[in-house]
Design an enzyme around this catalytic site. Structure first.
Site, PDB file in Angstrom:
ATOM      1  N   CYS A  48      -2.575  23.665  46.063  1.00 36.24           N
ATOM      2  CA  CYS A  48      -0.922  22.972  46.256  1.00 36.24           C
ATOM      3  C   CYS A  48      -0.755  21.682  46.685  1.00 36.24           C
ATOM      4  CB  CYS A  48      -0.298  24.102  47.183  1.00 36.24           C
ATOM      5  SG  CYS A  48      -0.806  23.955  48.692  1.00 36.24           S
ATOM      6  N   HIS A  53       0.175  -6.264  19.557  1.00 40.71           N
ATOM      7  CA  HIS A  53      -0.674  -5.745  20.596  1.00 40.71           C
ATOM      8  C   HIS A  53       0.179  -5.138  21.629  1.00 40.71           C
ATOM      9  CE1 HIS A  53      -4.231  -6.311  18.564  1.00 40.71           C
ATOM     10  NE2 HIS A  53      -4.391  -7.734  18.613  1.00 40.71           N
ATOM     11  N   GLU A  93      -7.030  22.863  54.550  1.00 33.96           N
ATOM     12  CA  GLU A  93      -6.675  21.412  54.203  1.00 33.96           C
ATOM     13  C   GLU A  93      -7.392  20.703  55.430  1.00 33.96           C
ATOM     14  OE1 GLU A  93      -2.461  21.069  54.511  1.00 33.96           O
ATOM     15  OE2 GLU A  93      -2.569  22.947  56.062  1.00 33.96           O
ATOM     16  N   TYR A 109      -5.670  29.064  40.015  1.00 28.29           N
ATOM     17  CA  TYR A 109      -4.236  28.613  39.878  1.00 28.29           C
ATOM     18  C   TYR A 109      -4.313  27.200  40.458  1.00 28.29           C
ATOM     19  CZ  TYR A 109      -2.509  29.529  44.411  1.00 28.29           C
ATOM     20  OH  TYR A 109      -2.058  29.657  45.746  1.00 28.29           O
ATOM     21  N   GLY A 111      -5.037  22.604  50.445  1.00 29.47           N
ATOM     22  CA  GLY A 111      -4.120  21.701  50.756  1.00 29.47           C
ATOM     23  C   GLY A 111      -4.768  20.169  50.551  1.00 29.47           C
ATOM     24  N   THR A 112      -4.801  19.835  49.462  1.00 27.89           N
ATOM     25  CA  THR A 112      -5.527  18.451  49.235  1.00 27.89           C
ATOM     26  C   THR A 112      -4.862  17.273  49.549  1.00 27.89           C
ATOM     27  OG1 THR A 112      -4.810  18.514  47.103  1.00 27.89           O
ATOM     28  CG2 THR A 112      -6.947  19.298  47.395  1.00 27.89           C
ATOM     29  N   ASN A 113      -3.599  17.463  50.288  1.00 26.68           N
ATOM     30  CA  ASN A 113      -2.997  16.039  50.862  1.00 26.68           C
ATOM     31  C   ASN A 113      -3.702  15.736  51.919  1.00 26.68           C
ATOM     32  OD1 ASN A 113      -1.450  16.175  48.453  1.00 26.68           O
ATOM     33  ND2 ASN A 113       0.297  17.109  49.612  1.00 26.68           N
ATOM     34  N   ASP A 114      -3.489  16.967  52.805  1.00 23.48           N
ATOM     35  CA  ASP A 114      -4.351  16.757  54.209  1.00 23.48           C
ATOM     36  C   ASP A 114      -5.724  16.835  53.991  1.00 23.48           C
ATOM     37  OD1 ASP A 114      -2.161  16.657  56.325  1.00 23.48           O
ATOM     38  OD2 ASP A 114      -1.561  18.381  55.737  1.00 23.48           O
ATOM     39  N   GLY A 147      -6.088  -6.184  22.108  1.00 20.34           N
ATOM     40  CA  GLY A 147      -5.815  -7.617  22.142  1.00 20.34           C
ATOM     41  C   GLY A 147      -6.306  -8.226  23.658  1.00 20.34           C
ATOM     42  N   ARG A 161       4.749  29.316  52.831  1.00 17.59           N
ATOM     43  CA  ARG A 161       3.953  28.684  54.182  1.00 17.59           C
ATOM     44  C   ARG A 161       4.710  28.602  55.446  1.00 17.59           C
ATOM     45  NH1 ARG A 161       2.147  22.385  53.776  1.00 17.59           N
ATOM     46  NH2 ARG A 161       4.067  22.454  54.242  1.00 17.59           N
ATOM     47  N   ARG A 207       7.498  25.216  50.905  1.00 19.21           N
ATOM     48  CA  ARG A 207       7.376  24.534  52.301  1.00 19.21           C
ATOM     49  C   ARG A 207       8.501  24.863  53.102  1.00 19.21           C
ATOM     50  NH1 ARG A 207       5.138  19.728  48.853  1.00 19.21           N
ATOM     51  NH2 ARG A 207       3.334  19.129  49.929  1.00 19.21           N
ATOM     52  N   SER A 242      -5.503  28.184  49.460  1.00 22.03           N
ATOM     53  CA  SER A 242      -4.850  27.316  48.871  1.00 22.03           C
ATOM     54  C   SER A 242      -5.474  26.168  49.426  1.00 22.03           C
ATOM     55  CB  SER A 242      -3.359  27.417  48.796  1.00 22.03           C
ATOM     56  OG  SER A 242      -2.778  26.476  48.124  1.00 22.03           O
ATOM     57  N   MET A 258      -9.565  -8.518  24.347  1.00 22.99           N
ATOM     58  CA  MET A 258     -10.850  -9.459  24.245  1.00 22.99           C
ATOM     59  C   MET A 258     -10.656 -10.600  23.197  1.00 22.99           C
ATOM     60  SD  MET A 258     -13.829  -6.634  25.238  1.00 22.99           S
ATOM     61  CE  MET A 258     -13.082  -5.509  24.305  1.00 22.99           C
ATOM     62  N   LYS A 304     -14.971  -0.160  16.782  1.00 14.04           N
ATOM     63  CA  LYS A 304     -14.603  -1.060  15.583  1.00 14.04           C
ATOM     64  C   LYS A 304     -15.812  -0.948  14.790  1.00 14.04           C
ATOM     65  CE  LYS A 304     -12.041  -4.767  15.825  1.00 14.04           C
ATOM     66  NZ  LYS A 304     -11.721  -5.832  16.363  1.00 14.04           N
ATOM     67  N   ARG A 351     -15.716 -10.526  15.921  1.00  9.07           N
ATOM     68  CA  ARG A 351     -14.587  -9.773  16.989  1.00  9.07           C
ATOM     69  C   ARG A 351     -15.194  -8.590  17.759  1.00  9.07           C
ATOM     70  NH1 ARG A 351      -9.981  -8.697  12.832  1.00  9.07           N
ATOM     71  NH2 ARG A 351     -10.380 -10.008  11.138  1.00  9.07           N
ATOM     72  N   ARG A 393      -8.924   2.790  13.380  1.00 10.94           N
ATOM     73  CA  ARG A 393      -9.130   3.514  14.652  1.00 10.94           C
ATOM     74  C   ARG A 393      -8.147   4.461  14.885  1.00 10.94           C
ATOM     75  NH1 ARG A 393      -7.756  -1.636  18.351  1.00 10.94           N
ATOM     76  NH2 ARG A 393      -5.637  -1.944  17.427  1.00 10.94           N
TER      77      ARG A 393
HETATM   78  C1  PEP Z   1      -1.314  19.337  51.462  1.00 11.39           C
HETATM   79  O1  PEP Z   1      -1.536  19.216  52.627  1.00 11.39           O
HETATM   80  O2  PEP Z   1      -1.924  19.327  50.474  1.00 11.39           O
HETATM   81  C2  PEP Z   1      -0.051  20.333  51.349  1.00 11.39           C
HETATM   82  C3  PEP Z   1       0.204  20.844  50.271  1.00 11.39           C
HETATM   83  O3  PEP Z   1       0.528  20.346  52.326  1.00 11.39           O
HETATM   84  P1  PEP Z   1       1.721  19.226  53.004  1.00 11.39           P
HETATM   85  O4  PEP Z   1       1.613  18.145  51.806  1.00 11.39           O
HETATM   86  O5  PEP Z   1       2.990  20.008  53.154  1.00 11.39           O
HETATM   87  O6  PEP Z   1       1.063  18.735  54.207  1.00 11.39           O
HETATM   88 MG    MG Z   2      -0.877  20.025  54.394  1.00 11.28          MG
END
Ligand code: PEP
Ligand code: MG
Length: 910
Positions: free
Chosen positions: A867, A474, A781, A887, A802-805, A106, A649, A595, A800, A108, A27, A97, A347
């Site tokens: 993935c 708001h 992973e 990717y 596997g960011t979940n595991d 809104g 996989r 999968r 690849s 603050m 502001k 203000r 703004r």
């Molecule tokens: C993972 O672990 O990120 C993954 C893609 O495999 P899943 O979720 O099937 O374990």
């Molecule tokens: Mg996994």
């Protein structure tokens, strides 16, 4: 020289400018900028965000020198405005203000009309030649200051004491609105207000204007830490360390008569993005009246030109000048004082996903910005907001049927597009409690008026419906930003909090009953209405022609610009069938994760036979039964992907997911059936199932560990993949299979599985007398795989993540159980975001970097993707670009989001 804490603006010259948001807040920086470019802004000054940080760190102290700087700046304001603060003849009144680096609408505090007391109020009355106006201003000041600065507590029934007094006087006077009260009545209210302050707090309402000013400044700085501001920052990832600036500015009065007004405007519509200046205003009113929804505001686009032609013209010119200058749609606050327009704020406007896309494309067509700016600036179109274009809408025919059934209740203002059906809940608190009990509950938050206090409740509701307030109130603004369907100002609705009812005409609904809103049209219906796919989805599914949908055409244009600039490829996590077709429609460039176990769930009998087998021969027989089904599935996927690379996989989950005690318990007679199927006894079935039971299955016999112990499963899957590939190739369709080994930690595990895969490939190619280029690679992973990536890349041709595991194993947090504590962690700022949604860059991200560097140190051209679920999260996509992945792969509906996020990072990173 003392550090500069105060920045003056006024009379066409300002100390600051638009680039100084960090110091002056949004502001303050824009007030300075508008002053510099010749827009009429009442003079004032901004106290920096650093002072807020100091104030909150030092238990409400101010840095040395601040007092003098404020007094100097105040003198300049007095000079610019030709009035004197605290003067009993020609008093200057100011507002105070908040304004953080990023707008927090809104959340603050604000105090108006500062500087009024028994003496200055009379001077103001004389000066304005309007006693009523002066006393009304004083009445408002005490109320606002009492609430915000003195924090007058509510009554034990939760009622605002000032509002009760006001109501009492209105009743006594027999009037409906505050502006119908006479001077004497207002004076009596002022007396009662002061009395209630004294009686409740034990101290007098301050009369010294300087004491009032410092009180207000402190309250604004303190409001940075109030509950709703903290919740808002958490929701939008705004750092708590930033602090807010405080803007002290000469008052412009919109309540001096019928040639005065106050309003909030948008230089174009921010719900759907339609061009044209629009918004809300009220004649003879003060700013807070518009946003608080006390009176239903008038619409700028349909009424202001008739009401105040001169002011309309000034405003329209200012709106155009601002858009040209800022090259974006602006959200402005203005006051018309005796025919002259004053700007109090500008703004970049918050907008829905629909409006974001339309405005970006329109601005390119109008020549204000180029394509790179349209897609590259993540503030213009936060990638996640594209989601709104894919959300379901109401089918007009279904809605008409509801109308014919007499279920239409009323129509309000369409403040946030979308279709929402939910159970009525009348308080934010209750909404939050119900959601915490059941995350799947569909709620409609129904309130008399929109208020920033409702933030928590809005977040957990499908839609928001209010009886009062305009499109710029708001909470309407916030709901649009959240992408929630929202209808406001449905003034035929009568909401009774005590009886817990919502009624319109003869329709009376209770809390818990179903209600439906159409945020595109403002319609409200009783009961549920089914939704159908959005326009973009209908075109993508071939059910509507592109030329029939302008929304689709803009979406497609935007996506084509994004594709031109992004470096990351975007693949889909999908199995064969409709989902794969959807992925192609969304623009996937291949499959990053198929999968295979999802297909096994369809053939669960054969799978169970395989699991129950206790010798190789029986197992092989069971596995062979599965092969043709797998082959068929892979063929289908290769055909749909038509030449795009497909990563398949091998079997990953622990076997007990297919057969466990739970299955036996839930399906009576299953043990007998399995016994008959396998020729075993019922006891044997139970014994084998007990053998498979694991205490910690996520860290147990799963991933490549299955294939290592049961190589025949890997062999069958590999054979199915290559047979399918050969069959599809024989039909003239290009195929690029990529076989992916899960949960690898050791190079030796990888080698073990790779050998089986390659042997099957050779055998199939020989049988079919053909050859297909393929790759074998691995998931990264578990931490060991990332740490030993250089070694693993000696074998693996691609990685690849596997960011979940990887998140689960790096953080030591079970991906299935973390829901019990992560909300608490977020609430207490222990983690900045849910690590299973957004990559934990400092921890998991560090391992990913090690993995990329290690892998490419061995194999320079190693193809690397992601993935895990994070592949469709904009911040994580951007991180993947930064560490050099090739990717990202995500669920089909997130593909457009990933495409846009990838373009945004490509266009903004060095
Ligand atoms: C993972 O672990 O990120 C993954 C893609 O495999 P899943 O979720 O099937 O374990
Ligand atoms: Mg996994």
């Amino acid at each position: 020289m003392a550090e500069k804490h105060v920045y003056y603006f006024g009379n066409g010259k300002a100390d600051g400018n638009a680039t100084m948001k960090e110091t002056l807040g949004g502001k303050g920086a824009n007030l300075a900028e508008m002053t510099n470019i010749g827009i009429p802004v009442p003079a004032g000054f901004t106290i920096t965000t650093d002072v807020c940080v100091y104030y909150n760190d030092t238990n409400n102290q101010y840095p040395p020198g601040l007092k003098d700087q404020v007094e100097d700046a105040l003198k300049k304001v007095e000079k610019a405005m030709g009035a004197k603060y605290g003067c009993t003849e020609n008093p200057l009144l100011v507002s105070c203000r908040s304004g953080a680096r990023e707008s927090m609408p809104g959340m603050m505090d604000t105090v108006l009309n500062i500087g009024l007391n028994e003496d200055t109020v009379n001077a103001l009355a004389k000066q304005a030649n309007d006693e009523r106006f002066a006393w009304d201003s004083y009445r408002r000041f005490i109320q606002m200051y009492g609430d915000v600065v003195m924090q007058l507590p509510l009554t034990s029934d939760g009622e605002d004491r000032f509002e009760l007094i006001l109501e009492e006087h209105r009743e006594k006077a027999g009037v409906h609105y505050d502006h119908e009260l006479t001077v004497d009545q207002l004076k009596a209210i002022v007396d009662d207000y002061k009395k209630v302050v004294k009686d409740t707090l034990g101290k007098e309402f301050p009369t010294d204007p300087m004491e009032q000013l410092w009180g207000a400044i402190g309250a604004v700085f303190g409001s940075w830490s109030n509950d709703r501001a903290v919740v808002y920052r958490r929701q939008y990832n705004i750092p708590h360390e930033w602090g807010t600036a405080t803007n002290v500015q000469a008052m412009a009065f919109g309540n001096l008569g019928d040639d005065c007004a106050t309003g909030v405007g948008l230089t174009r519509d921010c719900s759907m993005g339609d061009p044209g200046f629009c918004g809300d205003y009220l004649i003879n009113a003060q700013g807070e009246d518009v946003v608080a929804g006390i009176r239903v505001p008038k619409r700028i686009e349909t009424q202001l030109e008739d009401d105040m032609p001169e002011a309309y013209k000034q405003l329209d010119d200012i709106a155009k000048k601002l858009e040209k200058h800022y090259k974006d749609v602006q959200d402005i606050e203005f006051t018309v004082q005796r025919g002259k327009v004053w700007l109090l704020q500008t703004r970049n406007a918050k907008r829905t996903g629909f409006a974001a896309v339309r405005i970006a494309v329109d601005l390119v067509e109008e020549g204000l910005i180029d394509e790179k700016e349209a897609v590259g600036n993540k503030r213009r179109i936060p990638a996640d907001d594209l989601n709104q274009l894919l959300q379901p809408i109401f089918d007009p025919a279904v809605k008409k049927a509801a109308q014919d059934e007499g279920r239409h209740m009323t129509t309000g203002i369409n403040a946030g597009p979308g279709a929402a059906t939910g159970q009525i809940v009348l308080s934010a608190e209750k909404a939050e409690a119900m959601f915490n009990e059941d995350n799947d509950v569909a709620l409609m938050l129904v309130r008399k008026e929109t208020s920033p206090e409702d933030l928590r409740g809005m977040r957990v509701s499908k839609g928001i419906l209010t009886a009062q307030g305009g499109a710029s109130s708001h909470a309407a603004l916030v709901s649009r930003q959240m992408g929630k369907a929202c209808v406001v100002g449905a003034d035929e609705l009568s909401i009774n909090y005590a009886d817990k009812t919502v009624s319109a005409g003869d329709k009376v609904l209770k809390e818990g009953d179903w209600i439906t809103i159409d945020g595109f049209t403002g319609e409200v219906f009783e009961g549920k209405i089914d939704t159908s796919p959005s326009e973009v989805m209908r075109v993508l599914e071939g059910k509507m022609k592109p030329e029939e949908s302008e929304t689709y055409q803009r979406y497609a244009k935007l996506m084509s610009w994004a594709d031109e600039h992004r470096k990351l490829k975007v693949r889909a996590n999908c199995e064969p069938g409709d989902v794969a077709e959807e992925a192609v429609a969304f623009g996937c460039e291949g499959v990053g994760l198929c999968r295979t176990e999802h297909m096994f769930f369809d053939k669960v009998e054969a799978m169970r036979k395989m699991i129950l087998a206790e010798d190789l021969e029986t197992r092989k027989k069971a596995v062979d039964e599965i092969l043709p089904h797998q082959r068929e599935d892979f063929e289908s996927l290769f055909r749909t992907m038509a030449g795009r690379p497909v990563t398949i996989r091998l079997l990953d989950p622990p076997l007990h997911e297919f057969l466990s005690d739970r299955h036996l318990e839930e399906e009576p007679g299953l043990d007998k059936k399995l016994a008959e199927m396998t020729g075993k006894s019922v006891e044997d079935i139970h014994r084998r199932v007990a053998e498979l039971e694991e205490l910690n299955p996520m860290l147990g016999h799963r991933g490549c560990r299955l294939g290592v112990v049961y190589p025949e499963i890997t062999a069958m899957q590999a054979r199915a993949i290559f047979e399918a590939a050969c069959n599809v190739k024989a039909d003239g369709i290009d195929v690029h299979p990529e076989v992916m080994i899960p949960l690898v930690g050791f190079l030796s595990e990888y080698r073990n599985q790779e050998k089986i895969v390659r042997e099957q490939a050779d055998a199939v190619f020989e049988e079919k007398n053909t050859n297909i280029e393929y790759m074998v690679g691995t998931m990264i992973e578990i931490p060991r795989a990332a740490l030993c990536a250089d070694e693993i890349a000696q074998g693996a041709e691609f990685f690849s993540f596997g960011t979940n595991d990887l998140t689960q194993t790096t953080l030591g947090m079970s991906r299935d159980d973390y829901g019990t504590f992560i909300p608490y962690y977020k609430e207490n700022d222990i983690v900045p975001a849910d690590p299973f949604q957004t990559v934990d860059q400092d921890g998991v991200g560090k391992l990913m970097k090690i993995g990329v560097e290690g892998g490419r140190s061995t194999r320079g051209d190693l193809k690397i993707g992601i993935c895990g679920e994070h592949g469709g999260d904009p911040a994580s996509v951007m991180f993947c670009h930064t560490i050099g992945l090739d990717y990202v792969s995500c669920s089909p509906r997130r593909i457009p989001i990933a495409r846009l996020a990838a373009a945004q990072i490509a266009l903004t990173s060095k």
